[in-house]
Structures are given as structure tokens and as C-alpha cells.
Design an enzyme around this catalytic site. Structure first.
Site, PDB file in Angstrom:
ATOM      1  N   GLY A 379       0.792  -1.813  -0.181  1.00  0.00           N
ATOM      2  CA  GLY A 379      -0.135  -0.032  -0.330  1.00  0.00           C
ATOM      3  C   GLY A 379       0.901   1.066   0.057  1.00  0.00           C
ATOM      4  O   GLY A 379       2.003   1.046  -0.011  1.00  0.00           O
ATOM      5  N   PRO A 380       0.543   2.905   0.274  1.00  0.00           N
ATOM      6  CA  PRO A 380       0.785   3.453  -0.087  1.00  0.00           C
ATOM      7  C   PRO A 380       2.065   4.097   1.230  1.00  0.00           C
ATOM      8  O   PRO A 380       1.133   2.985   2.651  1.00  0.00           O
ATOM      9  CB  PRO A 380      -0.552   4.951  -0.042  1.00  0.00           C
ATOM     10  CG  PRO A 380      -1.222   3.558  -0.900  1.00  0.00           C
ATOM     11  CD  PRO A 380      -1.074   2.331  -0.459  1.00  0.00           C
ATOM     12  N   SER A 381       2.846   4.667   1.449  1.00  0.00           N
ATOM     13  CA  SER A 381       3.232   5.157   2.374  1.00  0.00           C
ATOM     14  C   SER A 381       2.858   6.009   2.994  1.00  0.00           C
ATOM     15  O   SER A 381       1.994   6.839   3.010  1.00  0.00           O
ATOM     16  CB  SER A 381       4.817   6.165   2.164  1.00  0.00           C
ATOM     17  OG  SER A 381       5.678   5.080   1.227  1.00  0.00           O
ATOM     18  N   GLY A 382       2.113   5.985   4.753  1.00  0.00           N
ATOM     19  CA  GLY A 382       1.658   6.155   5.533  1.00  0.00           C
ATOM     20  C   GLY A 382       0.389   5.691   5.936  1.00  0.00           C
ATOM     21  O   GLY A 382      -0.411   6.235   6.248  1.00  0.00           O
ATOM     22  N   GLY A 383       0.221   4.270   5.163  1.00  0.00           N
ATOM     23  CA  GLY A 383      -1.066   3.814   5.514  1.00  0.00           C
ATOM     24  C   GLY A 383      -1.267   2.872   6.581  1.00  0.00           C
ATOM     25  O   GLY A 383      -1.877   2.152   6.794  1.00  0.00           O
ATOM     26  N   GLY A 384       0.266   2.695   7.608  1.00  0.00           N
ATOM     27  CA  GLY A 384      -0.192   2.135   8.448  1.00  0.00           C
ATOM     28  C   GLY A 384       0.506   0.235   8.320  1.00  0.00           C
ATOM     29  O   GLY A 384       0.099  -0.301   9.702  1.00  0.00           O
ATOM     30  N   LYS A 385       1.200   0.089   7.281  1.00  0.00           N
ATOM     31  CA  LYS A 385       1.904  -1.060   7.673  1.00  0.00           C
ATOM     32  C   LYS A 385       3.263  -1.248   8.642  1.00  0.00           C
ATOM     33  O   LYS A 385       3.013  -2.468   9.298  1.00  0.00           O
ATOM     34  CB  LYS A 385       2.384  -0.879   6.068  1.00  0.00           C
ATOM     35  CG  LYS A 385       1.501  -1.687   4.901  1.00  0.00           C
ATOM     36  CD  LYS A 385       2.073  -0.531   2.902  1.00  0.00           C
ATOM     37  CE  LYS A 385       3.304  -0.252   3.112  1.00  0.00           C
ATOM     38  NZ  LYS A 385       2.357   0.518   3.234  1.00  0.00           N
ATOM     39  N   THR A 386       3.942  -0.396   8.537  1.00  0.00           N
ATOM     40  CA  THR A 386       5.226  -0.659   9.663  1.00  0.00           C
ATOM     41  C   THR A 386       4.831  -0.293  11.057  1.00  0.00           C
ATOM     42  O   THR A 386       5.084  -1.659  12.476  1.00  0.00           O
ATOM     43  CB  THR A 386       6.014   0.727  10.041  1.00  0.00           C
ATOM     44  OG1 THR A 386       6.578   0.469   8.130  1.00  0.00           O
ATOM     45  CG2 THR A 386       7.203   0.609  10.598  1.00  0.00           C
ATOM     46  N   GLU A 509      10.297  -4.096   4.546  1.00  0.00           N
ATOM     47  CA  GLU A 509      11.143  -3.771   3.399  1.00  0.00           C
ATOM     48  C   GLU A 509      12.827  -3.608   3.270  1.00  0.00           C
ATOM     49  O   GLU A 509      13.690  -3.180   2.695  1.00  0.00           O
ATOM     50  CB  GLU A 509      11.343  -2.091   3.280  1.00  0.00           C
ATOM     51  CG  GLU A 509       9.648  -1.193   3.421  1.00  0.00           C
ATOM     52  CD  GLU A 509       9.073  -1.638   2.016  1.00  0.00           C
ATOM     53  OE1 GLU A 509       9.595  -2.051   1.554  1.00  0.00           O
ATOM     54  OE2 GLU A 509       8.164  -0.987   1.582  1.00  0.00           O
TER      55      GLU A 509
END
Length: 595
Positions: A379-386, A509
Site C-alpha cells: 500500500g501507499p506510504s503512511g498507510g500504517g504498515k509499519t 522493506e
């Protein structure tokens, strides 16, 4: 640690009481305290006898009247005082070192079990200042000033008592200077306390700046920020200089004023004493003894005032130490053991925000991570993955929802047991200063054999470059692994994860910062690591996720699609766009490699 915190909560509200309780919790040696106090008392009492012997010696002075016994007694008293003072100072220093070592031990233990949000909200340099500067202030009071305070009080009370018997009229003249001395010392002492507290606060801030800048010195240089950081540091140095000058200004007033009071007092005492000697009301020996006792009052007064100034400074340091010790902590051992990690992980209605009034980072996430399969988070950066990874690691507590291993919520397991099931490889694997061997085996309490170490390194494709190094596994990697390339650091991180043999693998990543050649080697190493493990992958590169068993697409903290690569290509517009962009980038990269 929890017992200590409960005791801290029961402390008196007064800051001085909190300091005393903190020192008591450091469990200072009872025999050291008793021995130091006894020696201080003995030394002070011995010093009180010296003027009386001097008086008798002067009043009956003649060459014939001097006898060996008097000389021996006088010398013995002086020697006893010196020896007692020396041993007392040594014992109190040892006591102070014991207290500060215990407080530092408690702080260090506390810092290691504080949750991640604490470090999100506190600068590292400020925390280091608690461990070093503030505890050193406590040590200084215990070691350097407590003995002077105790002996000073005894000396003052004993001298005044003897002087009242010696000549009460002259003693009253002497005591008349007390209000004047207090009138000078109290306001100046208050100013000194304010300056000292401001100095401590600025020292902590300056330490934080130093720690931040020096730990990221390469960023400073690559950004050309030397002048900016110099100005920041210079500002802190200037403030500390200003406080130092203000402290010197106060001391410049204290010393001359006290010298003036002492000089005038001596003039008055000698003048009035001379009149009384001339009238026969006082002998010359008694006047000399009076003057000697006067000195045993004057010097301790300055020591007592210094003690109270230092006490206020120490109370300020204690407040900051206690504030750290009172922060709620993690208990890594509370909870049950993970007996079977080979179960699906279920994320149910998971939501999280960093602040109560802040925007949610993830909202109502619900999905299952199958056992032994690869689940990719895209998903796009800043989406909450980390952030999702941080919740799985239990660095933070969800605002709503639950994560389960099988039927059990993961927060029912002990942190130590749960985290031991997880192998984590981030975009830039953290490397500590030390050897390659130390970094691969980091965190394992058991002895790691040479065969285990080499096998893990081989599976991570790290053994290839390690064998080429002159010192092999004993090679020092430098601070944060600066002597290694990005690909080498990643492979050491993978070897570390392999050595832990985790059941659950999280890759954040793990290859995105590498060139195509390093990525190929690291990808092979990751394939070895992922084999047979429940794997969760965050990735932007299509090559990383195309073969995943399941792909979860997250936008603005919400799941907008899930399925295999082929399924999402058909059903999810943004994923299709993501895949198309990645294919174009791959084509461009392949063309560049062929040229």
C-alpha cells in the site's frame, strides 16, 4: 522493580523526604554509616579538646612547666582528629559510590523495561543525563558534603557550649553575628539554588543535543548542517556559560561578605577579649582558646550552608530520577509461555492511534495470517504498515481490537516468550558496535557453537564476505556497522534471525534500500529464512510480493483489498496501478543493467 515503585508511591510529599527515601532504597551499608558517623564524631570531639589543652599550656607557660605528657596528649588529640577525619571521608566516599551504583543499577534496569512510547517522547541525551549527571549529584552530596555537615553541626554546638562556660559574655557578643550571617547567606543561598537547578536542566538539554548530533554525524555532514548544529551547540554552551557566570557572581558576593563579617567579628572579639584580659576577668590562654573555638564555628558554618545548597540541587536531581523510576514499565516475564507458535495469527478489528485525540493510524483491520505461508502487506506510504508490525511486536497496545495466535490473544503471552517467536528484519538491520560474531549471536543467552554460527551465516549468504575479511567473524564493524555495506548489514541481520530460528518472520522493506546485485543475494538469503515459517512481508517491490500466498492492500489505515497477485490485478485498481509502475521500473532497471 515493581516493589521499589510501590515504595516510591508511598514517599512523603516533601521533596527532601523523597530524596531520603530514594537513598534508603539504595540500601546503604549500615556498618559503613555507623563507622563513618562514629569516626566523624570522634574526630570532632578530639578537635574540641585541643583549644582547652592550648589554654592550659599558655596560662602555665614556662620552659620548666612543659612536660612530655602535655605534649603527647596535644599531639595525640590532633593526630586522632586527622586519622578519624581521613577514615571517615574514605568510608563516606565508599558509601556514596555504593548509593550511586545502586541508583544507576535501578535506573538501567528500568530503562531496559520501559515501553517504546517512553522513548518516543524522551530524547536519548536527556535520558543519559539522568543516568550520569543526576546520579553524580546525589553521590556528591552523600560523599562530599554529608560528613562536613555532620561534623560541622557537632563542632558548632560543642564549641558554643564550651564557650558559654568559658565566658558567656563574649559568647553572646559572638552570637550577635549569627542573624547578620543568616541575613547574608539565606537570600544568596536561594539564588544559588535557582541557578543550580537551571544549570542542571540546561546540562540535560545540552547532553541531548550532543547525543543527537554525534549519533547522526554523517547526516549532519551530508546535509551541510555543520553551521546550523554549531549554532545549536553554541547556544547551549552560552547558556551554561551564563549560568556559570551568575553562580560566580553570587559566590563573589558570598566570599567577601563572609570574610568581612569574620574579620569584624575577630576584631571585636580580640578587642573585647583584650580588655577582659587586662581587667583580669579572662586569662590569655582563655582568649586564645576562645579564638580557636571561634574558628571551629566559622568554618563549619560555611560547610553547613554549602550542604543545604547542594541538598536543594540534589533534590532537583532526585525528582527527575524518581520521575523516570515511576514510569509504568513492561514486565517481560508476565504471562504464559507460547507452547505452539505454528497456528494462524488472526487480526480482529484492530485500531490504533498514537495520541488519544490524534488521527487513527490503522482502523478496524481484520485478516488472518496463515501458518507457514507468506502474507504481503502492500500500500501507499503512511498507510500504517509499519505500525501494524509494531503492534504485532507489542511495542504498542491497540486502541481497539485484538491480535490472536490461534485462540489466544497475544497479550496473554509473556513478552519474552512472544518476541522469542519472532524474527524481524527491517529495511536497515540494526548493527551494534562490536564484532560480526557478537552481532549475529546478539540477544541469545545460550552459548552459540562455531558450527551454528557458520551455518546461519552460510544460509544468509553472509559467509561469502565474512571469509574475505582479515579477521573473519572477529572483525569490528564500527558504530552502527558503518564499516559494512548495506547488503552486508542486511545479511548479518538475516543470519541473526536464522540463528534465533523463529516461528514467525516479519520482513519490513528488507531489500528496498539495496542495489539490484545486493538485492539478488539478500533475496536468496531471505528465501532460506522464509522456508516453512509464517511470514509477514512489507514491500514496495513487485518481485517481493508477486509470489506471496496472500496480499493485503492497506490505504490510510484500512484494508481495501486482499487476495493473490492475480486476483488483485483483476479486482483492485490501485494495486493494478502499483503493479504496472513496478513493471516499468523493472524494465528500466533491466535496460540499465544491459547497458
Amino acid at each position: 522493580m515493581q516493589d521499589d515503585n510501590q515504595q516510591l508511591e508511598q514517599m512523603p510529599k516533601g521533596a527532601t523526604g523523597r530524596f531520603i527515601r530514594l537513598v534508603r532504597q539504595a540500601k546503604p551499608s549500615g556498618w559503613l554509616i555507623a563507622a563513618a558517623a562514629t569516626l566523624s564524631l570522634a574526630g570532632t570531639v578530639a578537635s574540641l579538646f585541643v583549644p582547652m589543652f592550648t589554654k592550659d599550656l599558655i596560662d602555665g607557660f614556662s620552659m620548666d612547666s612543659i612536660n612530655r605528657t602535655q605534649v603527647i596528649i596535644l599531639v595525640s588529640a590532633a593526630l586522632a582528629q586527622a586519622l578519624a577525619a581521613g577514615f571517615s571521608i574514605y568510608l563516606l566516599n565508599r558509601l556514596g559510590q555504593h548509593v550511586v551504583a545502586n541508583i544507576r543499577d535501578r535506573l538501567w534496569k528500568k530503562l531496559l523495561v520501559l515501553p517504546i512510547p517512553y522513548y518516543d517522547n524522551h530524547q536519548t541525551g536527556d535520558t543519559i543525563s539522568r543516568m550520569t549527571n543526576d546520579t553524580a549529584v546525589v553521590k556528591g552530596l552523600v560523599s562530599d558534603h554529608t560528613a562536613s555537615f555532620l561534623t560541622g553541626i557537632i563542632s558548632i554546638l560543642g564549641s558554643v557550649t564550651i564557650l558559654l562556660f568559658l565566658d558567656w559574655r563574649m559568647t553572646l557578643v559572638l552570637l550577635a553575628a549569627v542573624p547578620l550571617t543568616i541575613g547574608i547567606m539565606v537570600p544568596l543561598g536561594r539564588r544559588m539554588v535557582k541557578i543550580a537547578r537551571s544549570t542542571q536542566h540546561e546540562t540535560a538539554s545540552f547532553t541531548a543535543v550532543l547525543s543527537q548530533v554525534l549519533s547522526e554525524i554523517r547526516l549532519v555532514k551530508s546535509s551541510g548542517a555543520e553551521d546550523i548544529e554549531y549554532r545549536r551547540g553554541h547556544e547551549g554552551i552560552s547558556k551554561l556559560f551564563g549560568y556559570g557566570v551568575r553562580e560566580g557572581r553570587v559566590q563573589a558576593m558570598v566570599a567577601p561578605l563572609m570574610s568581612f563579617v569574620i574579620m569584624m567579628l575577630l576584631v571585636v572579639i580580640i578587642g573585647y577579649g583584650g580588655v577582659r584580659v587586662a581587667s583580669g576577668a579572662l586569662t590569655a590562654g582563655e582568649l586564645v582558646a576562645f579564638l580557636l573555638y571561634l574558628f571551629q564555628i566559622i568554618f563549619p558554618i560555611s560547610q553547613v550552608s554549602t550542604f543545604f545548597t547542594q541538598l536543594q540541587k540534589t533534590v532537583g536531581a532526585t525528582e527527575r530520577i524518581i520521575a523516570t523510576l515511576e514510569v509504568p514499565e513492561e514486565d517481560p516475564h508476565a504471562g504464559k509461555e507460547v507452547l505452539d507458535a505454528s497456528q494462524p495469527i488472526r487480526v480482529e478489528g484492530l485500531s490504533f492511534r498514537y495520541a488519544e485525540e490524534g488521527e487513527p493510524i490503522v482502523s478496524d483491520l481484520t485478516f488472518t495470517i496463515p501458518t507457514g505461508k507468506v502474507t504481503a502487506i502492500v500500500g501507499p506510504s503512511g498507510g500504517g504498515k509499519t505500525t501494524l508490525f509494531s503492534l504485532l511486536e507489542r511495542y504498542y497496545t491497540p486502541t481497539q481490537g485484538v491480535i490472536r495466535l490461534g485462540a489466544d490473544a497475544i497479550d496473554t503471552f509473556s513478552l519474552k516468550s512472544w518476541r522469542s517467536q519472532i524474527g524481524y528484519v527491517s529495511q536497515e538491520s540494526p548493527i551494534l558496535a562490536g564484532t560480526i560474531r557478537y552481532n549475529i549471536a546478539y540477544g541469545l543467552e545460550r552459548e552459540v557453537s562455531e558450527e551454528e554460527l557458520r551455518r546461519a551465516a552460510e544460509m544468509a549468504y553472509a559467509d561469502l564476505f565474512i571469509r574475505e575479511l582479515p579477521e573473519g567473524y572477529e572483525t569490528e564493524v564500527g558504530e552502527r556497522g558503518i564499516k559494512l555495506s548495506g547488503g552486508q548489514r542486511q545479511r548479518i541481520g538475516i543470519a541473526r534471525a536464522l540463528l534465533r530460528n523463529p516461528n514467525i518472520l516479519m520482513l519490513d522493506e528488507a531489500t528496498s534500500a539495496l542495489d539490484s546485485q545486493s538485492e539478488g543475494v539478500v533475496q536468496q538469503a531471505l528465501s532460506n529464512l522464509m522456508a516453512g515459517r509464517t511470514t509477514l512481508v512489507i514491500a514496495h517491490r513487485l518481485s517481493t510480493v508477486v509470489d506471496a500466498d496472500q496480499i493485503i492492500f492497506i490505504e490510510k489505515g484500512r484494508i481495501t483489498g486482499s487476495g493473490t497477485h492475480e486476483q488483485l490485478l483483476e479486482s483492485h485498481d490501485l494495486y493494478r496501478e502499483f503493479a504496472t509502475q513496478q513493471l516499468r521500473l523493472n524494465e528500466i532497471g533491466n535496460e540499465a543493467d544491459s547497458q
